[in-house]
Scaffold this active site. Structure first.
Site, PDB file in Angstrom:
ATOM      1  CG  ASN A  33      -0.253   0.177   2.527  1.00 18.57           C
ATOM      2  OD1 ASN A  33       0.973   0.149   2.584  1.00 18.57           O
ATOM      3  ND2 ASN A  33      -1.005   0.343   3.602  1.00 18.57           N
ATOM      4  CB  THR A  91      -1.073  -3.741   9.193  1.00 18.40           C
ATOM      5  OG1 THR A  91      -1.569  -2.595   8.501  1.00 18.40           O
ATOM      6  CG2 THR A  91      -0.065  -4.446   8.320  1.00 18.40           C
ATOM      7  CE  LYS A 104      -9.895 -22.990   5.645  1.00 16.74           C
ATOM      8  NZ  LYS A 104     -11.119 -22.321   6.017  1.00 16.74           N
ATOM      9  NE  ARG A 105      -9.734 -17.558  -2.197  1.00 16.17           N
ATOM     10  CZ  ARG A 105      -9.459 -16.442  -1.536  1.00 16.17           C
ATOM     11  NH1 ARG A 105     -10.057 -16.188  -0.401  1.00 16.17           N
ATOM     12  NH2 ARG A 105      -8.593 -15.573  -2.011  1.00 16.17           N
ATOM     13  CE1 TYR A 144       6.477  -4.050  13.527  1.00 19.03           C
ATOM     14  CE2 TYR A 144       7.848  -4.574  15.423  1.00 19.03           C
ATOM     15  CZ  TYR A 144       7.642  -4.601  14.056  1.00 19.03           C
ATOM     16  OH  TYR A 144       8.567  -5.177  13.224  1.00 19.03           O
ATOM     17  CE1 TYR A 158      -6.725 -17.937  10.312  1.00 16.14           C
ATOM     18  CE2 TYR A 158      -7.088 -19.168   8.285  1.00 16.14           C
ATOM     19  CZ  TYR A 158      -7.429 -18.138   9.128  1.00 16.14           C
ATOM     20  OH  TYR A 158      -8.483 -17.301   8.805  1.00 16.14           O
ATOM     21  CB  THR A 174      17.371  -6.792   9.104  1.00 14.80           C
ATOM     22  OG1 THR A 174      17.273  -7.997   9.858  1.00 14.80           O
ATOM     23  CG2 THR A 174      18.020  -7.089   7.770  1.00 14.80           C
TER      24      THR A 174
HETATM   25  P1  NAD Z   1       9.463  -1.374   5.622  1.00 18.15           P
HETATM   26  O1  NAD Z   1       8.652  -0.382   6.372  1.00 18.15           O
HETATM   27  O2  NAD Z   1      10.513  -0.881   4.720  1.00 18.15           O
HETATM   28  O3  NAD Z   1       8.508  -2.311   4.746  1.00 18.15           O
HETATM   29  C1  NAD Z   1       7.197  -2.619   5.074  1.00 18.15           C
HETATM   30  C2  NAD Z   1       6.367  -2.573   3.804  1.00 18.15           C
HETATM   31  O4  NAD Z   1       5.006  -2.941   4.095  1.00 18.15           O
HETATM   32  C3  NAD Z   1       6.299  -1.168   3.191  1.00 18.15           C
HETATM   33  O5  NAD Z   1       6.550  -1.248   1.805  1.00 18.15           O
HETATM   34  C4  NAD Z   1       4.881  -0.708   3.484  1.00 18.15           C
HETATM   35  O6  NAD Z   1       4.398   0.225   2.544  1.00 18.15           O
HETATM   36  C5  NAD Z   1       4.132  -2.020   3.451  1.00 18.15           C
HETATM   37  N1  NAD Z   1       2.872  -2.014   4.221  1.00 18.15           N
HETATM   38  C6  NAD Z   1       2.687  -1.568   5.494  1.00 18.15           C
HETATM   39  N2  NAD Z   1       1.410  -1.765   5.863  1.00 18.15           N
HETATM   40  C7  NAD Z   1       0.785  -2.355   4.803  1.00 18.15           C
HETATM   41  C8  NAD Z   1      -0.545  -2.792   4.571  1.00 18.15           C
HETATM   42  N3  NAD Z   1      -1.495  -2.666   5.507  1.00 18.15           N
HETATM   43  N4  NAD Z   1      -0.841  -3.353   3.368  1.00 18.15           N
HETATM   44  C9  NAD Z   1       0.094  -3.458   2.401  1.00 18.15           C
HETATM   45  N5  NAD Z   1       1.380  -3.065   2.580  1.00 18.15           N
HETATM   46  C10 NAD Z   1       1.710  -2.509   3.756  1.00 18.15           C
HETATM   47  O7  NAD Z   1      10.041  -2.378   6.711  1.00 18.15           O
HETATM   48  P2  NAD Z   1      11.008  -3.649   6.560  1.00 18.15           P
HETATM   49  O8  NAD Z   1      12.169  -3.407   7.403  1.00 18.15           O
HETATM   50  O9  NAD Z   1      11.197  -3.989   5.133  1.00 18.15           O
HETATM   51  O10 NAD Z   1      10.133  -4.762   7.286  1.00 18.15           O
HETATM   52  C11 NAD Z   1       9.449  -5.776   6.566  1.00 18.15           C
HETATM   53  C12 NAD Z   1       8.798  -6.736   7.544  1.00 18.15           C
HETATM   54  O11 NAD Z   1       9.797  -7.350   8.357  1.00 18.15           O
HETATM   55  C13 NAD Z   1       7.807  -6.090   8.504  1.00 18.15           C
HETATM   56  O12 NAD Z   1       6.710  -6.955   8.687  1.00 18.15           O
HETATM   57  C14 NAD Z   1       8.571  -5.952   9.781  1.00 18.15           C
HETATM   58  O13 NAD Z   1       7.749  -5.986  10.921  1.00 18.15           O
HETATM   59  C15 NAD Z   1       9.474  -7.179   9.722  1.00 18.15           C
HETATM   60  N6  NAD Z   1      10.699  -6.970  10.539  1.00 18.15           N
HETATM   61  C16 NAD Z   1      11.709  -6.184  10.069  1.00 18.15           C
HETATM   62  C17 NAD Z   1      12.834  -5.967  10.860  1.00 18.15           C
HETATM   63  C18 NAD Z   1      13.990  -5.125  10.393  1.00 18.15           C
HETATM   64  O14 NAD Z   1      14.900  -4.907  11.191  1.00 18.15           O
HETATM   65  N7  NAD Z   1      14.062  -4.678   9.161  1.00 18.15           N
HETATM   66  C19 NAD Z   1      12.903  -6.548  12.128  1.00 18.15           C
HETATM   67  C20 NAD Z   1      11.838  -7.312  12.582  1.00 18.15           C
HETATM   68  C21 NAD Z   1      10.741  -7.548  11.754  1.00 18.15           C
END
Ligand code: NAD
Ligand code: UDP
Length: 309
Positions: A33, A91, A104-105, A144, A158, A174
Site C-alpha cells: 500500500n 495490519t 488456505k483457499r 506492533y 490456522y 536488519t
Molecule cells: P518497511 O517499512 O521498509 O517495509 C514494510 C512494507 O510494508 C512497506 O513497503 C509498506 O508500505 C508495506 N505495508 C505496510 N502496511 C501495509 C498494509 N497494511 N498493506 C500493504 N502493505 C503494507 O520495513 P522492513 O524493514 O522492510 O520490514 C518488513 C517486515 O519485516 C515487517 O513486517 C517488519 O515488521 C518485519 N521486521 C523487520 C525488521 C527489520 O529490522 N528490518 C525486524 C523485525 C521484523
C-alpha cells in the site's frame, strides 16, 4: 517456477526479496500500500514479465492464486508504526487473517515476518525461541509488539485448525541499502546524520544494545525457512548475534563516514528494550543458516548506498 506473493514487497526487505525470488526464476506478485514502501525500490522490475505490482492494503481481503506467500507488510520502524497505531494493529491482525485466508483457499505455504519485538524488553539474554517475552500490552510499542504476537497466534491456529503450511520467522534488527532515508531506525538515522554533518541522536545514554544483521544474510535465512521441510514451522530467530551498544554503533558510523558530527543525547523513548541478541541455535540446526556479513562490512555497503542518493 513458483508463483509467489510478497506483501510489503516495495519496502526495504520486501523489495530485496522480490529481486532474489525473480533471480531464482520465480513469478512474483508484489503487493504493497506504499505506506512506508517506495515505488523506486521496484522500478527496475516493472518491465520483467515475471513481476507484477499490486497497490493494495492487506487489511482488505484479496483473491489471488499463488503457491507461496511471504507476509512482510507492516511498518517496521517505531516512528512509522506509532504514527498510526490502530492501523498497525489492523495490519498485523486483520492483515494476517486475510493473508492466512488467502493461503488456505489457494493451498499456499505462508511465511510470517515476525520480530524480536515479541520478546519485548527481555529478561532473558540472549533470546531463545522458547522465551515467552516481557511485553507491555498498553504502551506506545504495543500496537506492533502485541500485533505481531497475535499474528503468530493466528498462524499457529490456522496451522492446527486448518492444517495450513506455516513458517514463522523472528527477525532481529536488519539494515542495508534501500532503507528509507527518513525511516527513523537507528542505522539509517545515524548514517544520514553523519553524512550531512548533523548531530547524531542517541536516545538515552547509548548503553542499550542491538544485534544488527545485513539484509542479504537475513533474506538467505528467510528463503531457507520458506523452503524447509513441511513439519518445521518455527518460530525461528534469524539475526546476527554480534551485539553492540548504540553508542558503539554511533562511533563506528562517525568513523567510517569521516564525519564531523557530534553526538547529542536525547530522551529514551518509553519501553525501549535495553538488550537484544538472538540465540540462533535453531536456525543453525534446522536451516543450516548463520550470518556471514560482519557489521563493518554491511555498514560500508549501506553508507555507499546513502551516499549515492
Ligand atoms: P518497511 O517499512 O521498509 O517495509 C514494510 C512494507 O510494508 C512497506 O513497503 C509498506 O508500505 C508495506 N505495508 C505496510 N502496511 C501495509 C498494509 N497494511 N498493506 C500493504 N502493505 C503494507 O520495513 P522492513 O524493514 O522492510 O520490514 C518488513 C517486515 O519485516 C515487517 O513486517 C517488519 O515488521 C518485519 N521486521 C523487520 C525488521 C527489520 O529490522 N528490518 C525486524 C523485525 C521484523
Ligand atoms: N535509536 C537512537 N537514535 C536514533 C534512532 C534509534 O539512539 O536516532 C535507538 C533506539 O532508542 C533503540 C535503538 O536505537 O534503542 C534501535 O532503534 P530502532 O528504532 O532502530 O529499532 P528497535 O530495535 O528499537 O525497534
Amino acid at each position: 517456477m513458483k508463483k509467489i506473493l510478497v506483501t510489503g514487497g516495495a519496502g526495504f526487505l520486501g523489495s530485496h526479496l522480490c529481486d532474489k525470488l525473480l533471480a531464482t526464476g520465480n513469478e512474483v506478485i508484489c503487493l504493497d500500500n506504499l505506506y512506508t514502501g517506495q515505488k523506486k525500490n521496484i522500478y527496475h522490475n516493472l518491465d520483467n514479465p515475471r513481476f507484477e505490482f499490486i497497490r493494495h492494503d492487506i487489511v482488505e481481503p484479496i483473491r489471488l492464486e499463488v503457491d507461496q506467500i511471504y507476509n512482510l507488510a507492516c511498518p517496521a520502524s517505531p516512528v512509522h508504526y506509532q504514527n498510526n497505531p490502530v492501523g498497525t494493529t489492523k495490519t498485523c491482525v486483520h492483515g494476517s487473517i486475510n493473508m492466512l485466508g488467502l493461503a488456505k483457499r489457494a493451498g499456499a505455504r505462508i511465511l510470517q515476518a515476525s520480530t524480536s519485538e515479541v520478546y519485548g524488553d527481555p529478561e532473558v539474554h540472549p533470546q531463545k525461541e522458547e522465551y515467552r517475552g516481557s511485553v507491555n500490552p498498553i504502551g506506545i510499542r504495543s500496537c506492533y509488539d502485541e500485533g505481531k504476537r497475535c499474528a503468530e497466534t493466528l498462524f499457529f491456529d490456522y496451522h492446527r485448525q486448518h492444517d495450513l503450511e506455516i513458517k514463522v520467522m523472528r527477525i532481529f534488527n536488519t539494515y542495508g541499502p534501500r532503507m528509507h532515508p527518513d525511516d527513523g531506525r537507528v542505522v539509517s538515522n545515524f548514517i544520514m546524520q553523519a553524512l550531512s554533518g548533523k548531530d547524531i541522536t542517541i536516545y538515552g545514554d547509548g548503553s542499550q544494545t542491538r544485534s544488527f544483521c545485513f539484509v542479504d544474510d537475513l533474506l538467505d535465512g528467510m528463503m531457507k525457512l520458506m523452503n524447509s521441510p513441511t513439519d518445521f514451522t518455527g518460530p525461528v530467530n534469524v539475526g546476527n548475534p554480534g551485539e553492540f551498544t548504540i553508542k558503539e554503533l554511533a562511533e563506528m558510523v562517525v568513523e567510517m563516514t569521516d564525519s564531523r558530527s557530534k553526538i547529542s543525547y536525547q530522551q529514551l523513548p518509553q519501553d525501549d528494550p535495553m538488550r537484544r541478541r538472538p540465540d540462533i541455535s535453531i536456525a543453525k540446526e534446522k536451516l543450516d543458516w548463520q550470518p556471514t556479513i560482519k557489521l563493518q562490512e554491511g555498514l560500508k555497503k549501506t553508507i555507499e548506498y546513502f551516499k549515492s542518493l
